[in-house]
Enzyme design. Structure first.
Site, mmCIF file in Angstrom:
data_model
loop_
_atom_site.group_PDB
_atom_site.id
_atom_site.type_symbol
_atom_site.label_atom_id
_atom_site.label_comp_id
_atom_site.label_asym_id
_atom_site.label_seq_id
_atom_site.Cartn_x
_atom_site.Cartn_y
_atom_site.Cartn_z
ATOM 1 N N ARG A 13 0.861 -1.279 0.092
ATOM 2 C CA ARG A 13 -0.087 0.024 -0.049
ATOM 3 C C ARG A 13 0.956 1.248 -0.050
ATOM 4 O O ARG A 13 0.301 2.481 -0.064
ATOM 5 C CB ARG A 13 -1.009 0.030 1.075
ATOM 6 C CG ARG A 13 -2.222 -0.908 0.691
ATOM 7 C CD ARG A 13 -2.967 -1.027 1.946
ATOM 8 N NE ARG A 13 -2.657 -1.906 3.329
ATOM 9 C CZ ARG A 13 -2.982 -1.565 4.410
ATOM 10 N NH1 ARG A 13 -3.596 -0.524 4.857
ATOM 11 N NH2 ARG A 13 -2.536 -2.414 5.310
ATOM 12 N N TYR A 390 37.730 26.241 -11.136
ATOM 13 C CA TYR A 390 37.696 24.916 -11.915
ATOM 14 C C TYR A 390 38.031 25.267 -13.391
ATOM 15 O O TYR A 390 37.708 26.197 -14.039
ATOM 16 C CB TYR A 390 36.217 24.692 -11.861
ATOM 17 C CG TYR A 390 35.880 23.323 -12.489
ATOM 18 C CD1 TYR A 390 36.559 22.279 -12.233
ATOM 19 C CD2 TYR A 390 34.763 22.931 -13.579
ATOM 20 C CE1 TYR A 390 36.563 21.030 -12.804
ATOM 21 C CE2 TYR A 390 34.511 21.902 -13.831
ATOM 22 C CZ TYR A 390 35.392 20.628 -13.837
ATOM 23 O OH TYR A 390 35.175 19.550 -14.186
ATOM 24 N N ARG A 443 41.782 44.760 -16.963
ATOM 25 C CA ARG A 443 40.689 44.916 -17.801
ATOM 26 C C ARG A 443 41.268 45.881 -18.930
ATOM 27 O O ARG A 443 42.393 46.570 -18.754
ATOM 28 C CB ARG A 443 39.881 45.511 -17.204
ATOM 29 C CG ARG A 443 39.740 47.007 -16.731
ATOM 30 C CD ARG A 443 38.709 47.551 -15.901
ATOM 31 N NE ARG A 443 38.907 48.974 -15.532
ATOM 32 C CZ ARG A 443 38.558 49.575 -14.373
ATOM 33 N NH1 ARG A 443 37.870 48.880 -13.544
ATOM 34 N NH2 ARG A 443 38.936 50.748 -14.400
#
Ligand code: UD1
Ligand code: MG
Length: 459
Positions: A13, A390, A443
């Site tokens: 059940r 990573y 940058r």
């Protein structure tokens, strides 16, 4: 005392591909709760009868150190509770007249050790001691039959009961303590000439009476302790019962729960003084909260400790972390395993940390990813900063000294070290080390083009 736990049934059940006893209550598989309770009740040996999903159950539990001594027994075909106990007969010591066999069910998860201890005490004077329950909800349960002297003489299963017997409100919980010396004989004498064609363990009661043995019954007051789980609705009911019991204990200890029906502890939670917990909070595994810790709404905390005075704001997720004193985290922050925050650290919205040690007084207030990092004291990690840990194959580490300032929208490409007092200009990509007290600008130079025309809409 030896314990036999019956857990071979399929649990039809539950409508699940997983064995029933693996389903969890309070974050723990039901069978694990029962085994732990048996250990707490001082079982000398533990036999668990499994059948449906046997390999899965064994694999699941063999990893738990304290379960190493469990004797797993296979009941290939589930021919009834008597047949299930029979699988343990060759493992138990039936020569010792003082030995008792305590039968528990793997799907009756909230049974308490002190109830079992009371039953075992009773079993010293009686060959069979039953744990029974007085209930109006007797449907599907075995009825306790008593004679005129009010002595228990038999258990009759509902399917075999007469209309009159069906009215009996004293029912069998299924949990019983049986003299080990008598058990093999009684089990051997069981037959399956009943409505379900099963070998009923409950029939040993009538056999014991036949042999002139004494039967006793301990009637339990808390229905939930002996409530079995046959379907998801009973599973949900016991989950609520367990949570309410735990949360009542927290309230008694002085923890402020804004709504005790909306805090779930799926493991162990330990709280200091003046802890406040808002609604829809989930604790998993082992969590420790110090004094004056405040947990906002919709927070999930797993296997972590949070020291005095820290504030965890709404919608924050913390796992495998150690959080210092007087920190502020969130709203909507994600603190992942291996994060260590020292005192007075601030982590703001949409900041993710992983394997990061962040020094005292440092801040990352908005939108950042900080992975595989070691950050000194009083640093400021600007909005949109990414620690690029990573390279697609390996993870690398980034270290920051004290008092480092990272301008917004910068990427720190690991492995890279930024020494004390360094300053990174906004929008920089930093992939080489920065010596102390330097400004790093990584940058392209801005060009302004005069006379440039915006595109115009074509027809
Ligand atoms: C049993 C009792 C009933 C009691 C009820 C309480 C019997 C005959 N009846 O009925 O008196 O009121 O529990 O919940 O004992 N199991 C096995 N192998 C088997 C059969 C069962 O391991 O061959 C295990 C099940 O997995 C379960 C437990 O034994 O954990 C009880 O079995 P279940 O079929 O639920 O018994 P009930 O019919 O509910
Ligand atoms: Mg049942």
């Amino acid at each position: 005392m030896e314990v036999v736990i019956l857990a071979a049934g399929k649990g039809t059940r539950m409508y699940s591909a997983h064995p029933k006893v693996i389903h969890t209550i309070g974050g723990k598989p039901m069978l694990q709760r029962v085994i732990e309770t048996a250990i707490k009740a001082n079982a000398n040996s533990l036999h668990v009868v499994i059948g449906f999903g046997a390999d899965r159950i064994k694999n699941h539990f063999e990893k738990i150190e304290s379960f190493k001594s469990v004797n797993w027994l296979l009941q290939e075909h589930q021919l009834g509770t008597g047949h299930a106990v029979q699988q343990a007969v060759s493992s138990i010591n039936s020569d010792d007249e003082n030995n008792t066999i305590l039968v528990l069910y793997g799907d009756v998860p909230l049974i308490q050790a002190d109830t079992l201890e009371k039953l075992l005490k009773l079993s010293r004077q009686n060959a069979v001691s039953l744990l029974t329950l007085e209930t109006e909800n007797n449907e599907g349960l075995g009825r306790i039959i008593r004679n005129d002297a009010n002595e228990v003489v038999a258990i009759v299963e509902e399917k075999d009961a007469t209309a009159e017997q069906k009215h009996i409100q004293e029912v069998n919980s299924g949990i019983m303590a049986i003299s080990a010396m008598h058990l093999p004989d009684w089990l051997a004498r069981l037959d399956n000439s009943n409505e379900q064609a099963e070998y009923y363990l409950t029939d040993i009661v009538a056999l014991a009476v036949e042999d002139g043995c004494k039967i006793s019954a301990l009637t339990i007051a808390d229905e939930n302790e002996v409530q079995g789980v046959n379907d998801k609705s009973q599973l949900a009911h016991l989950e609520r019962q367990l949570q309410m019991t735990n949360n009542s204990k927290l309230l008694e200890q002085g923890v402020t729960l804004r709504d005790p029906t909306r805090v779930d502890v799926r493991g162990e939670l330990s709280c200091g003084q003046d802890v406040e917990i808002d609604v829809n909070v989930i604790f998993e595994g082992s969590v420790t909260l110090g004094n004056n810790v405040s947990i906002g709404a919709n927070v999930i905390i797993k296997d972590s400790s949070i020291d005095d005075g820290s504030v965890i704001l709404a919608n924050t997720n913390i796992e495998g972390a150690s959080i210092g004193k007087d920190t502020a985290i969130g709203p909507s922050a994600r603190i992942r395993p291996g994060t260590i925050l020292r005192d007075k650290v601030k982590i703001g919205n949409f900041v993710e940390t992983k394997k990061a040690v962040i020094g005292e007084g440092s801040k990352a207030n908005h939108l950042a990813y900080i992975g595989d990092a070691e950050i000194g004291k009083d640093c400021n990690i600007g909005a949109g900063t990414i620690f690029c840990n990573y390279d697609g194959v390996n993870k690398h580490k980034t270290t920051l000294g004290n008092n480092v300032f990272i301008g917004s929208n910068s990427v720190l490409v690991a492995p890279v070290n930024l020494a004390d007092n360094t300053f990174v200009a906004a929008g920089s990509a930093i992939n080489s080390d920065v010596p102390s007290d330097n400004l790093a600008v990584g940058r392209t130079k801005q060009r302004n083009i005069s006379g440039w025309k915006r595109p115009v809409k074509k027809d």
